[in-house]
Motif scaffolding. Structure first.
Motif, PDB file in Angstrom:
ATOM      1  N   PRO A  38       9.201   1.588 -20.461  1.00 56.47           N
ATOM      2  CA  PRO A  38      10.252   2.532 -19.967  1.00 56.47           C
ATOM      3  C   PRO A  38       9.496   3.058 -18.369  1.00 56.47           C
ATOM      4  O   PRO A  38      10.148   3.276 -17.596  1.00 56.47           O
ATOM      5  N   TYR A  39       8.207   3.280 -18.360  1.00 63.97           N
ATOM      6  CA  TYR A  39       7.696   3.548 -17.091  1.00 63.97           C
ATOM      7  C   TYR A  39       7.568   2.406 -16.247  1.00 63.97           C
ATOM      8  O   TYR A  39       7.434   2.508 -14.962  1.00 63.97           O
ATOM      9  N   ILE A  40       7.299   1.189 -16.560  1.00 59.87           N
ATOM     10  CA  ILE A  40       7.590   0.131 -15.804  1.00 59.87           C
ATOM     11  C   ILE A  40       8.906  -0.156 -15.263  1.00 59.87           C
ATOM     12  O   ILE A  40       9.031  -0.190 -13.966  1.00 59.87           O
ATOM     13  N   ALA A  41       9.990   0.175 -15.813  1.00 55.25           N
ATOM     14  CA  ALA A  41      11.172   0.044 -15.520  1.00 55.25           C
ATOM     15  C   ALA A  41      11.426   1.348 -14.328  1.00 55.25           C
ATOM     16  O   ALA A  41      12.085   0.911 -13.519  1.00 55.25           O
ATOM     17  N   ALA A  42      11.061   2.475 -14.744  1.00 51.38           N
ATOM     18  CA  ALA A  42      11.337   3.709 -13.721  1.00 51.38           C
ATOM     19  C   ALA A  42      10.480   3.175 -12.558  1.00 51.38           C
ATOM     20  O   ALA A  42      11.072   3.336 -11.277  1.00 51.38           O
ATOM     21  N   ALA A  43       9.059   2.629 -12.413  1.00 51.46           N
ATOM     22  CA  ALA A  43       8.600   2.211 -11.254  1.00 51.46           C
ATOM     23  C   ALA A  43       9.256   1.089 -10.392  1.00 51.46           C
ATOM     24  O   ALA A  43       9.291   1.446  -9.186  1.00 51.46           O
ATOM     25  N   SER A  44       9.798   0.291 -11.128  1.00 50.34           N
ATOM     26  CA  SER A  44      10.489  -1.020 -10.485  1.00 50.34           C
ATOM     27  C   SER A  44      11.553  -0.554  -9.792  1.00 50.34           C
ATOM     28  O   SER A  44      11.977  -0.964  -8.686  1.00 50.34           O
ATOM     29  N   ARG A  45      12.410   0.208 -10.410  1.00 46.79           N
ATOM     30  CA  ARG A  45      13.814   0.851  -9.845  1.00 46.79           C
ATOM     31  C   ARG A  45      13.474   1.591  -8.590  1.00 46.79           C
ATOM     32  O   ARG A  45      13.943   1.036  -7.360  1.00 46.79           O
ATOM     33  N   SER A  46      12.777   2.512  -8.698  1.00 45.13           N
ATOM     34  CA  SER A  46      12.261   3.287  -7.338  1.00 45.13           C
ATOM     35  C   SER A  46      11.511   2.332  -6.395  1.00 45.13           C
ATOM     36  O   SER A  46      11.739   2.484  -5.218  1.00 45.13           O
ATOM     37  N   GLY A  47      10.867   1.630  -6.812  1.00 47.00           N
ATOM     38  CA  GLY A  47       9.920   0.572  -6.084  1.00 47.00           C
ATOM     39  C   GLY A  47      10.882  -0.282  -5.194  1.00 47.00           C
ATOM     40  O   GLY A  47      10.677  -0.334  -4.074  1.00 47.00           O
ATOM     41  N   ILE A  48      11.942  -0.973  -5.816  1.00 48.93           N
ATOM     42  CA  ILE A  48      12.803  -2.003  -5.083  1.00 48.93           C
ATOM     43  C   ILE A  48      13.605  -1.152  -3.989  1.00 48.93           C
ATOM     44  O   ILE A  48      13.560  -1.422  -2.843  1.00 48.93           O
ATOM     45  N   ALA A  49      13.799   0.149  -4.232  1.00 53.26           N
ATOM     46  CA  ALA A  49      14.643   0.689  -3.392  1.00 53.26           C
ATOM     47  C   ALA A  49      13.745   1.215  -2.157  1.00 53.26           C
ATOM     48  O   ALA A  49      14.244   1.017  -0.920  1.00 53.26           O
ATOM     49  N   LEU A  50      12.650   1.504  -2.463  1.00 52.87           N
ATOM     50  CA  LEU A  50      11.631   2.069  -1.509  1.00 52.87           C
ATOM     51  C   LEU A  50      11.370   0.927  -0.532  1.00 52.87           C
ATOM     52  O   LEU A  50      11.065   0.979   0.666  1.00 52.87           O
TER      53      LEU A  50
ATOM     54  N   LEU B 275      22.015  -5.202  -4.265  1.00 58.54           N
ATOM     55  CA  LEU B 275      22.957  -4.604  -5.552  1.00 58.54           C
ATOM     56  C   LEU B 275      23.124  -5.731  -6.333  1.00 58.54           C
ATOM     57  O   LEU B 275      22.965  -5.560  -7.781  1.00 58.54           O
ATOM     58  N   PHE B 276      23.247  -6.892  -6.017  1.00 59.21           N
ATOM     59  CA  PHE B 276      23.204  -8.116  -7.003  1.00 59.21           C
ATOM     60  C   PHE B 276      22.051  -8.257  -7.744  1.00 59.21           C
ATOM     61  O   PHE B 276      21.846  -8.593  -8.968  1.00 59.21           O
ATOM     62  N   ILE B 277      21.016  -8.169  -7.239  1.00 54.78           N
ATOM     63  CA  ILE B 277      19.693  -8.292  -8.104  1.00 54.78           C
ATOM     64  C   ILE B 277      19.433  -7.223  -9.020  1.00 54.78           C
ATOM     65  O   ILE B 277      19.278  -7.353 -10.271  1.00 54.78           O
ATOM     66  N   GLU B 278      20.082  -6.128  -8.769  1.00 56.02           N
ATOM     67  CA  GLU B 278      20.059  -4.956  -9.441  1.00 56.02           C
ATOM     68  C   GLU B 278      20.840  -5.299 -10.679  1.00 56.02           C
ATOM     69  O   GLU B 278      20.678  -5.126 -11.887  1.00 56.02           O
ATOM     70  N   LEU B 279      22.297  -5.616 -10.485  1.00 56.35           N
ATOM     71  CA  LEU B 279      23.146  -5.790 -11.562  1.00 56.35           C
ATOM     72  C   LEU B 279      22.828  -7.152 -12.504  1.00 56.35           C
ATOM     73  O   LEU B 279      23.101  -7.253 -13.632  1.00 56.35           O
ATOM     74  N   LEU B 280      22.494  -8.237 -11.726  1.00 55.43           N
ATOM     75  CA  LEU B 280      22.645  -9.366 -12.674  1.00 55.43           C
ATOM     76  C   LEU B 280      20.909  -9.850 -13.057  1.00 55.43           C
ATOM     77  O   LEU B 280      20.883 -10.697 -13.932  1.00 55.43           O
ATOM     78  N   LEU B 281      19.813  -8.978 -12.412  1.00 57.18           N
ATOM     79  CA  LEU B 281      18.226  -9.284 -13.083  1.00 57.18           C
ATOM     80  C   LEU B 281      17.808  -8.070 -13.640  1.00 57.18           C
ATOM     81  O   LEU B 281      17.522  -8.411 -14.774  1.00 57.18           O
ATOM     82  N   VAL B 282      18.000  -7.186 -12.939  1.00 58.23           N
ATOM     83  CA  VAL B 282      17.202  -5.718 -13.354  1.00 58.23           C
ATOM     84  C   VAL B 282      17.793  -5.291 -14.567  1.00 58.23           C
ATOM     85  O   VAL B 282      17.348  -4.995 -15.652  1.00 58.23           O
TER      86      VAL B 282
ATOM     87  N   VAL C 243       0.884  -1.159  -0.045  1.00 55.48           N
ATOM     88  CA  VAL C 243      -0.037  -0.241   0.121  1.00 55.48           C
ATOM     89  C   VAL C 243       0.883   1.388  -0.029  1.00 55.48           C
ATOM     90  O   VAL C 243       0.400   2.179  -0.490  1.00 55.48           O
ATOM     91  N   ASN C 244       2.168   1.175   0.680  1.00 53.19           N
ATOM     92  CA  ASN C 244       2.911   2.460   0.696  1.00 53.19           C
ATOM     93  C   ASN C 244       3.503   2.714  -0.649  1.00 53.19           C
ATOM     94  O   ASN C 244       3.890   3.877  -1.056  1.00 53.19           O
ATOM     95  N   LYS C 245       3.726   1.366  -1.510  1.00 53.12           N
ATOM     96  CA  LYS C 245       4.311   1.722  -2.800  1.00 53.12           C
ATOM     97  C   LYS C 245       3.093   2.073  -3.880  1.00 53.12           C
ATOM     98  O   LYS C 245       3.556   2.607  -4.851  1.00 53.12           O
ATOM     99  N   ILE C 246       2.098   1.544  -3.982  1.00 52.49           N
ATOM    100  CA  ILE C 246       1.034   1.520  -4.899  1.00 52.49           C
ATOM    101  C   ILE C 246       0.707   2.872  -5.511  1.00 52.49           C
ATOM    102  O   ILE C 246       0.856   3.317  -6.765  1.00 52.49           O
ATOM    103  N   PRO C 247       0.579   3.922  -4.535  1.00 56.50           N
ATOM    104  CA  PRO C 247       0.390   5.328  -5.268  1.00 56.50           C
ATOM    105  C   PRO C 247       1.404   5.773  -6.086  1.00 56.50           C
ATOM    106  O   PRO C 247       1.226   6.391  -7.031  1.00 56.50           O
ATOM    107  N   ASN C 248       2.653   5.543  -5.988  1.00 52.03           N
ATOM    108  CA  ASN C 248       3.909   5.900  -6.768  1.00 52.03           C
ATOM    109  C   ASN C 248       3.787   5.244  -7.959  1.00 52.03           C
ATOM    110  O   ASN C 248       4.073   5.913  -8.906  1.00 52.03           O
ATOM    111  N   VAL C 249       3.368   3.732  -7.891  1.00 51.98           N
ATOM    112  CA  VAL C 249       3.481   3.036  -9.061  1.00 51.98           C
ATOM    113  C   VAL C 249       2.266   3.635  -9.936  1.00 51.98           C
ATOM    114  O   VAL C 249       2.256   3.814 -11.055  1.00 51.98           O
ATOM    115  N   ILE C 250       1.233   3.980  -9.432  1.00 55.02           N
ATOM    116  CA  ILE C 250      -0.059   4.560  -9.980  1.00 55.02           C
ATOM    117  C   ILE C 250       0.163   5.867 -10.661  1.00 55.02           C
ATOM    118  O   ILE C 250       0.009   5.998 -12.014  1.00 55.02           O
TER     119      ILE C 250
END
Lengths: 271, 252
Positions: A192-204, A249-256, A146-153
């Motif tokens: 591109p929007y999905i990528a942006a939302a996922s990046r900031s999403g994982i960090a948050l 970091l490994f997830i970011e480098l090896l997966l994302v 619920v904390n992340k959903i509004p940003n994704v929206i």
């Protein structure tokens, strides 16, 4: 001298093709971390204190906790919560975002709700979720999502507004099925929007997951950090925190990043 | 008040648009089409010729079912649901899919596994199947769009100025390619253009449109088979056309 010339050589090579400069060279990353470690070690030696252990004691704690199986277990629990709330937030947020981006009336009506949810502090959502749904896994993961959903929206709504209607018309003329429209028309344009939302999403999300664990779970990195806080064991706190940062970091480098490269390869090969 | 009917047995295209208007941003209305009636016979190649901005593209969007806000009726050929092959002004290929994927995606399910070798070969695209649209020139992208429109074995082929913004020789080559693949499997075709020579070269019938509000000024039938047409014949046809439609603005 040799180092300096190697350094300047690398900088020149790095600058030449635009493609390579996007990927930070592994040597640069290693060097950067080495300097940070040295600074930490230097600080710990200069001001010896129980509240600032050096890199070596932290690493020893890390090895001890790993050998006992505690660290992998709690890391795994946190990782699963991050993954579950991430998937939940992305799916629900994308569906609502695409819906609001497609229908202006609905967007006008729901926009105040969205602004409200964007501004509710994470802590309030977590506490209320535990009060209403009990101290359980569903409440924990739900509260993080619920904390992340509004940003994704918000991000996906922008992406939907930027869709090119001509592709949808082409799909209508050639009678694409709903699944084909999703896979070949909608998702590639939203990529591109999905990528942006996922990046900031994982960090948050992983930061909020730690708070959720601290407040109402009996395992996970957040729970452990709270425990070591009460024991004033700074080395263990750092060992757990850094281990989890390394995993992310490994997830970011090896997966994302590889995933992103493969889904945007059609852009790079422009004639 | 509008209807997209199906012809059933008769594979004719019948267009009866009584009125189509757009609302302008200042609240007024512009009438674009008024009493636009014509027919295209089975497996006939017809060109719609008219001045720029007269509403040709609007008419095509109505035929394609993309615009349903009009009065009148349109009857498309086809048994159950007219399968429409469309070539738009821009190629409109999906940039994130290869040429072959773009063509295959448009295929109806029962044709999904069909071989496209012959079609790609006759359009000179055999080597470009794995290319992304951004790697193609406009001419090649148009060929891919034509391949997509014909691969679905359409009941009707609708083309919206598919040869504009190409240099003369590329456009001419593409016209020959289109005629070639169309002749292999003739289908009812309607092409919008404002190029008279192109219309004379390609069509069995030319439908001449007026300025806004657009209606049919007249039709010009060419019964001579295409393989008998040459530069001399085309020049004669052009003169005959000019006599019949004196005073019409058309490109040379």
């Amino acid at each position: 001298m040799g180092l300096a010339s190697a350094e300047s050589d690398r900088m020149q090579r790095g600058r030449a093709p635009a493609d390579r400069s996007k990927l930070t060279s592994p040597i640069m990353i290693a060097l950067s971390f080495a300097v940070l470690l040295a600074a930490w070690h230097f600080a710990a030696v200069t001001w010896p204190s129980r509240s600032l252990p050096g890199p070596l004691p932290v690493f020893q704690t890390f090895l001890r906790e790993t050998a006992s199986g505690d660290l992998p277990y709690h890391l795994g629990m946190t990782l699963w919560r991050v993954a579950a709330s991430f998937v939940l937030a992305m799916v629900i947020g994308s569906v609502i975002g695409v819906f609001l981006g497609s229908f202006r009336r609905a967007d006008q009506f729901f926009n105040p709700w969205l602004i409200l949810f964007l501004n509710i502090p994470a802590l309030v959502v977590i506490v209320l979720a535990y009060i209403w749904f009990g101290l359980n896994e569903v409440a924990a993961i739900g509260a993080v999502a619920v904390n992340k959903i509004p940003n994704v929206i918000v991000t996906m709504r922008e992406g939907t507004r930027a869709l090119d209607p001509r592709y949808a018309e082409m799909a209508a003329v050639y009678r694409f099925g709903p699944l084909d429209r999703l896979r070949h028309i909608l998702l590639p344009q939203l990529q591109p929007y999905i990528a942006a939302a996922s990046r900031s999403g994982i960090a948050l999300i992983w930061k909020i997951v730690l708070v959720v664990e601290l407040l109402g779970r009996s395992n996970g990195v957040g729970f452990e950090i709270n425990l070591f806080f009460q024991l004033f064991d700074v080395a263990a706190i750092l060992a757990y925190a850094l281990a989890f940062v390394a995993v992310m970091l490994f997830i970011e480098l090896l997966l994302v990043q590889p995933l992103e490269r493969s889904s945007t390869r059609w852009r790079r090969r422009a004639a | 008040m509008n209807a997209h009917q199906l012809a059933g047995a008769a594979a004719r295209l019948k267009v009866n648009i009584e009125e189509k208007s757009f609302r302008t941003s200042d609240g007024g209305t512009i009438e674009v089409l008024r009493d636009l009636n014509f027919e295209v016979g089975e497996n006939e190649f017809a060109c719609v010729l008219g001045p720029s901005g007269c509403g040709k593209t609007t008419m095509l969007r109505i035929l394609l079912g993309l615009d349903r806000e009009f009065r009148g009726s349109v009857q498309l050929p086809g048994k159950v649901e007219a399968r429409m092959g469309a070539v738009f002004q821009e190629p409109l290929l999906l940039p994130w899919r290869t040429v072959e994927q773009n063509v295959r995606l448009a295929l109806p399910t029962h044709l999904r596994d069909t071989s496209l070798d012959q079609l790609f070969a006759s359009l000179g695209l055999a080597k470009m199947r794995g290319f992304y649209p951004s790697e193609l020139s406009l001419g090649l992208a148009r060929r891919a769009a034509i391949a997509r429109a014909l691969a679905i074995e359409p009941d009707i082929l609708l083309l919206d100025e598919p040869f504009v913004s190409l240099d003369a020789s590329t456009a001419q080559q593409l016209r020959h390619l289109l005629l070639g693949v169309w002749s292999d499997r003739p289908t009812t075709a309607l092409m919008v253009t404002h190029n008279l020579q192109e219309a004379i070269m390609l069509s069995d019938r030319i439908v001449v449109l007026s300025d806004r509000p657009t209606h049919v000024l007249g039709t010009f039938d060419i019964r001579l088979p295409r393989n008998y047409r040459n530069e001399q014949v085309n020049a004669d046809l052009l003169r005959a056309f000019r006599e019949k439609f004196a005073g019409i603005r058309t490109e040379p």
